[in-house]
Design a protein around this motif. Structure first.
Motif, PDB file in Angstrom:
ATOM      1  N   PRO A 256       0.820  -1.209   0.000  1.00 37.00           N
ATOM      2  CA  PRO A 256       0.000   0.000   0.000  1.00 37.00           C
ATOM      3  C   PRO A 256       0.861   1.270   0.000  1.00 37.00           C
ATOM      4  O   PRO A 256       1.422   1.654   1.018  1.00 37.00           O
ATOM      5  CB  PRO A 256      -0.817  -0.127   1.287  1.00 37.00           C
ATOM      6  CG  PRO A 256      -0.014  -1.015   2.170  1.00 37.00           C
ATOM      7  CD  PRO A 256       0.769  -1.921   1.266  1.00 37.00           C
TER       8      PRO A 256
ATOM      9  N   GLN B 104       0.473   5.172  -1.091  1.00 38.15           N
ATOM     10  CA  GLN B 104      -0.536   6.122  -1.533  1.00 38.15           C
ATOM     11  C   GLN B 104      -0.037   7.555  -1.404  1.00 38.15           C
ATOM     12  O   GLN B 104      -0.202   8.193  -0.375  1.00 38.15           O
ATOM     13  CB  GLN B 104      -1.816   5.940  -0.724  1.00 38.15           C
ATOM     14  CG  GLN B 104      -2.442   4.577  -0.922  1.00 38.15           C
ATOM     15  CD  GLN B 104      -3.686   4.400  -0.092  1.00 38.15           C
ATOM     16  OE1 GLN B 104      -3.905   5.091   0.878  1.00 38.15           O
ATOM     17  NE2 GLN B 104      -4.509   3.455  -0.482  1.00 38.15           N
TER      18      GLN B 104
ATOM     19  N   GLU C 229       0.182  11.689  -2.271  1.00 36.50           N
ATOM     20  CA  GLU C 229      -0.837  12.730  -2.314  1.00 36.50           C
ATOM     21  C   GLU C 229      -1.088  13.222  -3.730  1.00 36.50           C
ATOM     22  O   GLU C 229      -0.178  13.355  -4.531  1.00 36.50           O
ATOM     23  CB  GLU C 229      -0.402  13.933  -1.469  1.00 36.50           C
ATOM     24  CG  GLU C 229      -0.935  13.902  -0.087  1.00 36.50           C
ATOM     25  CD  GLU C 229      -0.694  15.206   0.656  1.00 36.50           C
ATOM     26  OE1 GLU C 229      -0.594  16.276   0.032  1.00 36.50           O
ATOM     27  OE2 GLU C 229      -0.604  15.132   1.877  1.00 36.50           O
TER      28      GLU C 229
ATOM     29  N   ARG D 269      -5.599  11.387  -1.486  1.00 35.18           N
ATOM     30  CA  ARG D 269      -4.652  10.328  -1.819  1.00 35.18           C
ATOM     31  C   ARG D 269      -4.839   9.809  -3.236  1.00 35.18           C
ATOM     32  O   ARG D 269      -5.951   9.706  -3.730  1.00 35.18           O
ATOM     33  CB  ARG D 269      -4.812   9.148  -0.855  1.00 35.18           C
ATOM     34  CG  ARG D 269      -4.330   9.443   0.540  1.00 35.18           C
ATOM     35  CD  ARG D 269      -2.865   9.581   0.516  1.00 35.18           C
ATOM     36  NE  ARG D 269      -2.279   9.720   1.823  1.00 35.18           N
ATOM     37  CZ  ARG D 269      -1.073  10.213   2.009  1.00 35.18           C
ATOM     38  NH1 ARG D 269      -0.371  10.611   0.981  1.00 35.18           N
ATOM     39  NH2 ARG D 269      -0.567  10.300   3.195  1.00 35.18           N
TER      40      ARG D 269
ATOM     41  N   VAL E  76      -4.580   6.482  -5.394  1.00 33.57           N
ATOM     42  CA  VAL E  76      -4.606   5.042  -5.150  1.00 33.57           C
ATOM     43  C   VAL E  76      -4.479   4.315  -6.481  1.00 33.57           C
ATOM     44  O   VAL E  76      -4.934   4.799  -7.517  1.00 33.57           O
ATOM     45  CB  VAL E  76      -5.899   4.596  -4.428  1.00 33.57           C
ATOM     46  CG1 VAL E  76      -5.939   5.137  -3.006  1.00 33.57           C
ATOM     47  CG2 VAL E  76      -7.140   5.015  -5.188  1.00 33.57           C
ATOM     48  N   ARG E  77      -3.853   3.160  -6.439  1.00 35.64           N
ATOM     49  CA  ARG E  77      -3.687   2.344  -7.637  1.00 35.64           C
ATOM     50  C   ARG E  77      -4.846   1.368  -7.715  1.00 35.64           C
ATOM     51  O   ARG E  77      -5.075   0.585  -6.795  1.00 35.64           O
ATOM     52  CB  ARG E  77      -2.356   1.595  -7.567  1.00 35.64           C
ATOM     53  CG  ARG E  77      -2.026   0.835  -8.830  1.00 35.64           C
ATOM     54  CD  ARG E  77      -0.618   0.253  -8.727  1.00 35.64           C
ATOM     55  NE  ARG E  77      -0.236  -0.374  -9.964  1.00 35.64           N
ATOM     56  CZ  ARG E  77      -0.397  -1.668 -10.228  1.00 35.64           C
ATOM     57  NH1 ARG E  77      -0.914  -2.467  -9.333  1.00 35.64           N
ATOM     58  NH2 ARG E  77      -0.013  -2.157 -11.396  1.00 35.64           N
TER      59      ARG E  77
ATOM     60  N   TRP F  48      -3.322   5.044 -11.496  1.00 36.88           N
ATOM     61  CA  TRP F  48      -3.338   5.781 -10.231  1.00 36.88           C
ATOM     62  C   TRP F  48      -4.407   6.854 -10.348  1.00 36.88           C
ATOM     63  O   TRP F  48      -4.429   7.601 -11.330  1.00 36.88           O
ATOM     64  CB  TRP F  48      -1.975   6.398  -9.957  1.00 36.88           C
ATOM     65  CG  TRP F  48      -0.962   5.364  -9.586  1.00 36.88           C
ATOM     66  CD1 TRP F  48      -0.206   4.619 -10.436  1.00 36.88           C
ATOM     67  CD2 TRP F  48      -0.616   4.933  -8.274  1.00 36.88           C
ATOM     68  NE1 TRP F  48       0.594   3.757  -9.730  1.00 36.88           N
ATOM     69  CE2 TRP F  48       0.365   3.930  -8.394  1.00 36.88           C
ATOM     70  CE3 TRP F  48      -1.039   5.310  -6.992  1.00 36.88           C
ATOM     71  CZ2 TRP F  48       0.934   3.287  -7.301  1.00 36.88           C
ATOM     72  CZ3 TRP F  48      -0.472   4.677  -5.891  1.00 36.88           C
ATOM     73  CH2 TRP F  48       0.497   3.673  -6.044  1.00 36.88           C
TER      74      TRP F  48
ATOM     75  N   CYS G 267      -7.191   9.693  -8.101  1.00 36.07           N
ATOM     76  CA  CYS G 267      -7.441  10.422  -6.866  1.00 36.07           C
ATOM     77  C   CYS G 267      -8.709   9.910  -6.188  1.00 36.07           C
ATOM     78  O   CYS G 267      -9.726   9.686  -6.855  1.00 36.07           O
ATOM     79  CB  CYS G 267      -7.573  11.914  -7.154  1.00 36.07           C
ATOM     80  SG  CYS G 267      -7.931  12.896  -5.679  1.00 36.07           S
ATOM     81  N   THR G 268      -8.647   9.770  -4.880  1.00 39.78           N
ATOM     82  CA  THR G 268      -9.818   9.309  -4.132  1.00 39.78           C
ATOM     83  C   THR G 268     -10.946  10.338  -4.152  1.00 39.78           C
ATOM     84  O   THR G 268     -12.092   9.988  -3.897  1.00 39.78           O
ATOM     85  CB  THR G 268      -9.451   8.975  -2.674  1.00 39.78           C
ATOM     86  OG1 THR G 268      -8.840  10.127  -2.074  1.00 39.78           O
ATOM     87  CG2 THR G 268      -8.505   7.793  -2.603  1.00 39.78           C
TER      88      THR G 268
END
Length: 108
Positions: A14, A16, A18, A24, A26-27, A81, A83-84
């Motif tokens: 993990p 993550q 910015e 974050r 995330v992949r 990748w 963005c959340t």
């Protein structure tokens, strides 16, 4: 580091970093990214789509998710990748996606 070896998305550690908006990155798998894009567009898309898997497969084979750094298709490696925050910020109202090549070049 996420760029040292190839392999299954779920097998990676993990990591993550910015996003430019402060959330974050995330992949996720390419399939999951397309599903998230559809969810962000219309939360009831699954109930209305007669063939959900076929729709996602069709979108996966298109250039619907592009890298915000190089403008190439972001999902060619099978992962991206993202963005959340998705499209829910003024800094990137159309979501924020980075292909693995750019991610490794700039963050890995």
């Amino acid at each position: 580091a996420p760029c040292e070896s190839a392999g299954d998305v779920a097998a990676r550690p993990p990591f993550q970093p910015e996003c430019v908006c402060g959330a974050r990155l995330v992949r996720v798998t390419a399939r999951r990214r397309v599903e998230r894009m559809l969810d962000d567009t219309d939360t009831s898309w699954r109930a209305r789509a007669p063939e959900v898997e076929r729709l996602v497969d069709r979108l996966l084979s298109s250039s619907i998710v592009t890298c915000d750094l190089c403008d190439e298709i972001a999902t060619l490696s099978g992962a991206v990748w993202t963005c959340t925050n998705g499209p829910h910020t003024v800094l990137h109202p159309a979501a924020y996606d980075v292909c693995e090549g750019c991610f490794c070049a700039h963050a890995g």
